[in-house]
Design an enzyme around this catalytic site. Structure first.
Site, PDB file in Angstrom:
ATOM      1  N   ASP A  67       0.789  -1.014   0.042  1.00  0.00           N
ATOM      2  CA  ASP A  67       0.146  -0.109   0.034  1.00  0.00           C
ATOM      3  C   ASP A  67       0.748   1.299   0.100  1.00  0.00           C
ATOM      4  OD1 ASP A  67       0.935  -0.456   2.680  1.00  0.00           O
ATOM      5  OD2 ASP A  67      -0.980  -0.664   3.319  1.00  0.00           O
ATOM      6  N   ASN A 135      -7.068  -2.636  14.250  1.00  0.00           N
ATOM      7  CA  ASN A 135      -8.568  -2.702  14.045  1.00  0.00           C
ATOM      8  C   ASN A 135      -8.848  -4.200  12.977  1.00  0.00           C
ATOM      9  OD1 ASN A 135      -7.523  -1.834  11.488  1.00  0.00           O
ATOM     10  ND2 ASN A 135      -9.025   0.002  11.556  1.00  0.00           N
ATOM     11  N   HIS A 137      -7.037  -4.393  10.212  1.00  0.00           N
ATOM     12  CA  HIS A 137      -6.683  -4.165   8.765  1.00  0.00           C
ATOM     13  C   HIS A 137      -5.740  -5.016   8.478  1.00  0.00           C
ATOM     14  CE1 HIS A 137      -4.559  -0.147   9.576  1.00  0.00           C
ATOM     15  NE2 HIS A 137      -3.583  -0.953   9.312  1.00  0.00           N
ATOM     16  N   GLU A 142      -9.537  -1.611   5.196  1.00  0.00           N
ATOM     17  CA  GLU A 142     -10.159  -1.585   6.798  1.00  0.00           C
ATOM     18  C   GLU A 142     -11.352  -2.106   6.880  1.00  0.00           C
ATOM     19  OE1 GLU A 142      -8.289   0.554   8.664  1.00  0.00           O
ATOM     20  OE2 GLU A 142      -7.957   2.379   7.918  1.00  0.00           O
TER      21      GLU A 142
HETATM   22  C1  GLP Z   1      -0.349   0.382   8.601  1.00  0.00           C
HETATM   23  C2  GLP Z   1      -0.006  -0.345   7.489  1.00  0.00           C
HETATM   24  C3  GLP Z   1      -0.206  -1.709   7.775  1.00  0.00           C
HETATM   25  C4  GLP Z   1       0.423  -2.364   8.865  1.00  0.00           C
HETATM   26  C5  GLP Z   1      -0.280  -1.741  10.079  1.00  0.00           C
HETATM   27  C6  GLP Z   1       0.506  -2.021  11.543  1.00  0.00           C
HETATM   28  O1  GLP Z   1      -1.128   1.317   8.639  1.00  0.00           O
HETATM   29  N1  GLP Z   1      -0.757   0.128   6.412  1.00  0.00           N
HETATM   30  O2  GLP Z   1       0.152  -2.530   6.465  1.00  0.00           O
HETATM   31  O3  GLP Z   1       0.362  -3.717   9.045  1.00  0.00           O
HETATM   32  O4  GLP Z   1      -0.636  -0.359   9.767  1.00  0.00           O
HETATM   33  O5  GLP Z   1       1.392  -1.238  11.676  1.00  0.00           O
HETATM   34  P1  GLP Z   1       2.495  -1.301  12.867  1.00  0.00           P
HETATM   35  O6  GLP Z   1       3.299  -2.559  12.535  1.00  0.00           O
HETATM   36  O7  GLP Z   1       3.271  -0.158  13.003  1.00  0.00           O
HETATM   37  O8  GLP Z   1       1.714  -1.649  14.035  1.00  0.00           O
END
Ligand code: GLP
Length: 248
Positions: A67, A135, A137, A142
């Site tokens: 993404d 959440n 995702h 989402e």
């Molecule tokens: C972000 C990314 C995700 C990621 C998630 C968790 O927003 N778009 O791909 O897995 O949030 O992030 P973190 O590893 O910093 O908790």
């Protein structure tokens, strides 16, 4: 599904990297789906160390990121493009042409999703690295996203923007939109390695692994993937109800 529970973040980084390194040694032309966020940074450090020890090379590896934010320039320090260069690409021998990160050029907004979708369709990932949002995702899919979704532009949840505001000067600066692989694209990978660490992820990890498969918890669809490995630290695994049965 296989769940690997590690002592802490560093062990998660080592074990998840080892899974990828093993595959790279067998096949030096892997197609790898990559994730951003805090979770995979340690994994990337271990890949860089393996590259520096001449154990692996990225010369023939092709990568596809999950993404990218929409509404900030690719050169912005918090774009996922910048993240990937800082945390992995500038340290290894990957070829520029083999790096695929969704383009977020605002002047071509209408074409971007179809363009990335085209690249993904012709290039099944051998391995997809995944984190998980609090959440549920995956990528930026989402809660409420159709489980059959393909690459699209999404309006980010307020919770996600709040979670990610730690990387920006204020919540106002966090982009409101992103382009993301869809859930169908993620599921199309041959192997998925999902990593999560910390107490804040414990509840959603249990829901993703044990809960009903539903759009409100996008990660729950991973239960249907034929080759899913979940690598967790003890805190993230602390609320899993039936770990023994899962790992039979
Ligand atoms: C972000 C990314 C995700 C990621 C998630 C968790 O927003 N778009 O791909 O897995 O949030 O992030 P973190 O590893 O910093 O908790």
């Amino acid at each position: 599904m296989k769940v690997i529970v590690c002592k802490d973040y560093n062990e998660v980084a080592e074990k998840s990297a080892a899974l990828i390194i093993k595959e790279m040694i067998i096949n030096d032309s892997l197609k790898i789906g990559l994730a951003t966020g805090s979770s995979p940074i340690g994994l990337y450090k271990n890949l860089i160390a393996a590259y520096n020890s001449n154990l692996i090379s990225f010369r023939n590896v092709i990568t596809f990121n999950l993404d990218e934010y929409v509404g900030i320039d690719r050169k912005h320090p918090q774009s996922y493009y910048s993240f990937m260069y800082e945390n992995l690409f500038k340290h290894i021998d990957i070829k520029e042409k083999n790096i695929n990160i969704p383009n977020n050029d605002l002047s071509r907004m209408d074409e971007l999703a179809a363009e990335y979708e085209g690249k993904l369709l012709g290039n099944q990932r051998d391995i997809q690295v995944l984190g998980i949002g609090k959440n549920g995702h995956i990528g930026f899919n989402e809660p409420g996203t159709a489980l059959s979704s393909e690459t699209f532009i999404i309006e980010l949840d307020e919770q996600t923007r709040i979670d990610n505001s730690r990387f920006f000067r204020s919540l106002d600066e966090v982009p409101k939109y992103a382009i993301t692989m869809g859930i169908k694209n993620i599921m199309y990978a041959k192997k998925i390695i999902m990593i999560a660490t910390g107490k804040a992820k414990a509840k959603i990890i249990n829901e993703a692994i044990n809960g009903e498969i539903r759009e409100e918890v996008p990660a729950s669809i991973l239960q249907l993937h034929p080759d899913l490995i979940v690598v967790l630290d003890e805190e993230a695994a602390s609320e899993i109800e039936n770990l023994d049965i899962i790992n039979l």
